[in-house]
Design a protein around this motif. Structure first.
Motif, PDB file in Angstrom:
ATOM      1  N   ASP A   1      56.759  20.812 -34.789  1.00  0.00           N
ATOM      2  CA  ASP A   1      56.871  19.870 -35.871  1.00  0.00           C
ATOM      3  C   ASP A   1      55.591  18.714 -35.522  1.00  0.00           C
ATOM      4  O   ASP A   1      55.828  17.546 -35.997  1.00  0.00           O
ATOM      5  CB  ASP A   1      58.375  18.970 -35.715  1.00  0.00           C
ATOM      6  N   ASP A   2      54.832  19.201 -34.475  1.00  0.00           N
ATOM      7  CA  ASP A   2      53.834  18.306 -34.332  1.00  0.00           C
ATOM      8  C   ASP A   2      54.234  16.909 -33.645  1.00  0.00           C
ATOM      9  O   ASP A   2      53.344  16.004 -33.470  1.00  0.00           O
ATOM     10  CB  ASP A   2      52.715  17.801 -35.609  1.00  0.00           C
ATOM     11  N   VAL A   3      55.207  16.871 -33.087  1.00  0.00           N
ATOM     12  CA  VAL A   3      55.880  15.501 -32.272  1.00  0.00           C
ATOM     13  C   VAL A   3      55.095  15.786 -30.774  1.00  0.00           C
ATOM     14  O   VAL A   3      54.823  14.788 -30.156  1.00  0.00           O
ATOM     15  CB  VAL A   3      57.200  15.807 -31.974  1.00  0.00           C
ATOM     16  N   ALA A   4      54.620  16.929 -30.485  1.00  0.00           N
ATOM     17  CA  ALA A   4      53.951  17.192 -29.225  1.00  0.00           C
ATOM     18  C   ALA A   4      52.822  18.003 -29.215  1.00  0.00           C
ATOM     19  O   ALA A   4      53.204  18.916 -30.131  1.00  0.00           O
ATOM     20  CB  ALA A   4      55.022  17.597 -27.921  1.00  0.00           C
ATOM     21  N   GLU A   5      51.818  17.988 -28.516  1.00  0.00           N
ATOM     22  CA  GLU A   5      50.725  18.809 -28.355  1.00  0.00           C
ATOM     23  C   GLU A   5      50.693  19.958 -27.357  1.00  0.00           C
ATOM     24  O   GLU A   5      50.071  20.907 -27.415  1.00  0.00           O
ATOM     25  CB  GLU A   5      49.401  17.919 -28.052  1.00  0.00           C
ATOM     26  N   ILE A   6      51.703  19.652 -26.375  1.00  0.00           N
ATOM     27  CA  ILE A   6      51.616  20.853 -25.240  1.00  0.00           C
ATOM     28  C   ILE A   6      53.129  20.674 -24.669  1.00  0.00           C
ATOM     29  O   ILE A   6      53.818  19.553 -24.627  1.00  0.00           O
ATOM     30  CB  ILE A   6      50.820  20.365 -24.004  1.00  0.00           C
ATOM     31  N   GLY A   7      53.740  21.821 -24.871  1.00  0.00           N
ATOM     32  CA  GLY A   7      55.113  22.036 -24.453  1.00  0.00           C
ATOM     33  C   GLY A   7      55.017  22.774 -23.005  1.00  0.00           C
ATOM     34  O   GLY A   7      54.351  23.810 -22.553  1.00  0.00           O
ATOM     35  N   ILE A   8      56.140  22.640 -22.269  1.00  0.00           N
ATOM     36  CA  ILE A   8      56.362  23.214 -20.723  1.00  0.00           C
ATOM     37  C   ILE A   8      57.905  23.700 -20.374  1.00  0.00           C
ATOM     38  O   ILE A   8      58.512  22.845 -20.621  1.00  0.00           O
ATOM     39  CB  ILE A   8      55.899  22.428 -19.578  1.00  0.00           C
ATOM     40  N   ALA A   9      58.049  24.751 -20.399  1.00  0.00           N
ATOM     41  CA  ALA A   9      59.465  25.447 -20.285  1.00  0.00           C
ATOM     42  C   ALA A   9      59.549  26.645 -19.816  1.00  0.00           C
ATOM     43  O   ALA A   9      58.518  27.525 -19.846  1.00  0.00           O
ATOM     44  CB  ALA A   9      60.226  25.352 -21.745  1.00  0.00           C
ATOM     45  N   THR A  10      60.782  27.200 -19.088  1.00  0.00           N
ATOM     46  CA  THR A  10      60.817  28.335 -18.792  1.00  0.00           C
ATOM     47  C   THR A  10      61.265  29.340 -19.871  1.00  0.00           C
ATOM     48  O   THR A  10      61.029  30.560 -19.983  1.00  0.00           O
ATOM     49  CB  THR A  10      61.642  28.406 -17.396  1.00  0.00           C
ATOM     50  N   GLU A  11      62.355  29.099 -20.586  1.00  0.00           N
ATOM     51  CA  GLU A  11      63.047  29.932 -21.723  1.00  0.00           C
ATOM     52  C   GLU A  11      62.387  29.532 -22.931  1.00  0.00           C
ATOM     53  O   GLU A  11      61.690  28.546 -23.304  1.00  0.00           O
ATOM     54  CB  GLU A  11      64.374  29.496 -21.760  1.00  0.00           C
ATOM     55  N   SER A  12      62.452  30.731 -23.847  1.00  0.00           N
ATOM     56  CA  SER A  12      62.136  30.389 -25.255  1.00  0.00           C
ATOM     57  C   SER A  12      60.683  30.302 -25.847  1.00  0.00           C
ATOM     58  O   SER A  12      60.472  31.149 -27.011  1.00  0.00           O
ATOM     59  CB  SER A  12      63.076  29.146 -25.740  1.00  0.00           C
ATOM     60  N   LEU A  13      59.922  29.715 -25.226  1.00  0.00           N
ATOM     61  CA  LEU A  13      58.601  29.595 -25.721  1.00  0.00           C
ATOM     62  C   LEU A  13      57.832  30.905 -26.272  1.00  0.00           C
ATOM     63  O   LEU A  13      57.296  30.547 -27.339  1.00  0.00           O
ATOM     64  CB  LEU A  13      57.527  28.707 -24.657  1.00  0.00           C
ATOM     65  N   ALA A  14      57.931  31.851 -25.286  1.00  0.00           N
ATOM     66  CA  ALA A  14      57.240  33.194 -25.829  1.00  0.00           C
ATOM     67  C   ALA A  14      57.839  33.709 -26.945  1.00  0.00           C
ATOM     68  O   ALA A  14      57.079  34.721 -27.561  1.00  0.00           O
ATOM     69  CB  ALA A  14      57.222  34.055 -24.462  1.00  0.00           C
ATOM     70  N   THR A  15      58.966  33.346 -27.466  1.00  0.00           N
ATOM     71  CA  THR A  15      59.401  34.057 -28.600  1.00  0.00           C
ATOM     72  C   THR A  15      58.814  33.579 -29.906  1.00  0.00           C
ATOM     73  O   THR A  15      59.489  34.092 -30.866  1.00  0.00           O
ATOM     74  CB  THR A  15      61.011  34.171 -28.411  1.00  0.00           C
ATOM     75  N   TYR A  16      58.229  32.542 -30.093  1.00  0.00           N
ATOM     76  CA  TYR A  16      57.830  32.003 -31.109  1.00  0.00           C
ATOM     77  C   TYR A  16      56.474  32.477 -31.598  1.00  0.00           C
ATOM     78  O   TYR A  16      55.365  32.124 -30.824  1.00  0.00           O
ATOM     79  CB  TYR A  16      57.776  30.194 -31.276  1.00  0.00           C
ATOM     80  N   ASP A  17      56.247  33.111 -32.602  1.00  0.00           N
ATOM     81  CA  ASP A  17      55.018  33.623 -33.093  1.00  0.00           C
ATOM     82  C   ASP A  17      53.985  32.655 -33.352  1.00  0.00           C
ATOM     83  O   ASP A  17      52.686  32.621 -33.282  1.00  0.00           O
ATOM     84  CB  ASP A  17      54.981  34.750 -34.149  1.00  0.00           C
ATOM     85  N   GLU A  18      54.504  31.503 -33.892  1.00  0.00           N
ATOM     86  CA  GLU A  18      53.609  30.133 -34.050  1.00  0.00           C
ATOM     87  C   GLU A  18      53.158  29.405 -32.939  1.00  0.00           C
ATOM     88  O   GLU A  18      52.234  28.477 -33.210  1.00  0.00           O
ATOM     89  CB  GLU A  18      54.416  29.091 -35.077  1.00  0.00           C
ATOM     90  N   LEU A  19      53.698  29.875 -31.858  1.00  0.00           N
ATOM     91  CA  LEU A  19      53.078  29.229 -30.448  1.00  0.00           C
ATOM     92  C   LEU A  19      52.224  30.108 -29.620  1.00  0.00           C
ATOM     93  O   LEU A  19      52.309  31.273 -29.691  1.00  0.00           O
ATOM     94  CB  LEU A  19      54.310  28.676 -29.760  1.00  0.00           C
ATOM     95  N   VAL A  20      51.070  29.621 -29.052  1.00  0.00           N
ATOM     96  CA  VAL A  20      50.280  30.181 -28.060  1.00  0.00           C
ATOM     97  C   VAL A  20      50.815  30.083 -26.720  1.00  0.00           C
ATOM     98  O   VAL A  20      50.958  28.504 -26.512  1.00  0.00           O
ATOM     99  CB  VAL A  20      48.956  29.881 -28.277  1.00  0.00           C
TER     100      VAL A  20
END
Length: 318
Positions: free
Chosen positions: A140-159
């Motif tokens: 949603d363009d609230v943040a430019e960079i995200g850091i987490a252990t779970e879930s992030l790799a499951t979104y095709d829209e994210l690198v």
């Protein structure tokens, strides 16, 4: 057609087609949004939404294609703004980071401090939430960079790229019987009430899987999303705690709690850094990412963002 119409359509989808919530989010009126969407549909010659009376019921097939184009247009508009900010303000601006409570509390203080020393005119905004919320803030363009252990790799829209690896540790009061166990077993942990992370955060999935494989039941006394909360309740004698090793790294030796590594039971977890695919990253975003891991570089991130391979994370090994 105009950008306002595109934003109305995009936000309506984000708000599950609830135009009242859409109007609140965009600080405008519901009739104004309805009229703008109808005008856009008229101009395009297709229905973006199927309706029941005045209510939006679903996105139509041509509407799905329109949404793809709208997302690209608004993403590029955001990129244009970032390009303008970078070259007009140079080393100034705002870096918005979406992350979990554990990362914000234990991992990010040093990288954020280093960034501020290098770019004192850059304001840092931390948005804390569950891993799914971290991903949504990026999308949603609230943040430019995200850091987490779970879930992030499951979104095709994210690198996403691996940032660092870590293991869980057991924490118990110094006088607890398990304090003497150098390598606690699953059977020992299963016999105790456990104080541990919520099921969706900080590598909890690995813990659940290990107990399931051993056909042992977890006796959960309390779940939390914050490591400090877990340690507080362990000190009160509520049970045996399981936290990320970063949460005890700075605890004083001989303190109230004793920590024992649990990598032999639950394996290694990988914290990942993520960016929205196709986003324009300003130079201080790259500089901050390089502070997170010596394996992250601007060149590597740019290759991943360019979509060289789906598994950009395999460009280096942890």
């Amino acid at each position: 057609m105009n950008l306002h119409q595109f934003r109305f359509v995009q936000e309506a989808v984000r708000r599950n087609l609830n135009l009242t919530e859409t109007a609140k989010a965009l600080f405008t009126s519901q009739p104004g949004i309805s009229k703008a969407i109808l005008e856009l549909e008229e101009e395009l010659g297709v229905d973006i939404f199927a309706r029941h009376g005045k209510r939006l019921r679903r996105v139509t097939e041509p509407g799905q294609e329109v949404l793809k184009s709208v997302d690209i247009i608004l993403r590029e508009v955001a990129n244009l703004k970032r390009i303008g900010e970078q070259f007009s303000k140079q080393d100034a601006g705002t870096l918005s980071i979406a992350t979990t409570h554990t990362q914000a509390r234990y991992f990010l203080p040093a990288p954020v401090s280093a960034l501020r020393k290098k770019f004192p005119k850059v304001q840092v905004v931390l948005h804390q939430g569950m891993p799914e919320q971290v991903a949504r803030m990026l999308l949603d363009d609230v943040a430019e960079i995200g850091i987490a252990t779970e879930s992030l790799a499951t979104y095709d829209e994210l690198v996403t790229l691996p940032c660092y690896d870590w293991q869980h540790v057991m924490v118990v009061p110094a006088g607890h019987p398990l304090a003497a166990a150098e390598r606690p077993t699953l059977e020992q942990l299963a016999a105790e009430p456990l104080v541990l992370y919520h099921a969706t955060v900080t590598g909890r999935t690995r813990i659940d899987q290990a107990f399931a494989r051993a056909r042992l039941k977890i006796n959960v006394a309390l779940e939390a999303i914050d490591s400090d909360v877990i340690k507080t309740y362990v000190k009160l004698g509520m049970g045996v705690g399981i936290v990320a090793e970063t949460a005890v790294r700075d605890d004083p030796a001989g303190g109230e709690l004793v920590a024992r590594p649990l990598g032999h039971l639950f394996g290694t977890n990988v914290t990942r850094v993520a960016f929205k695919r196709g986003a324009y990253l300003r130079h201080f975003v790259y500089a901050f990412a390089e502070q997170l891991s010596d394996r992250l570089s601007q060149a590597l991130i740019q290759r991943a963002m360019a979509g060289g391979t789906a598994g950009a994370a395999s460009d280096y090994e942890l």
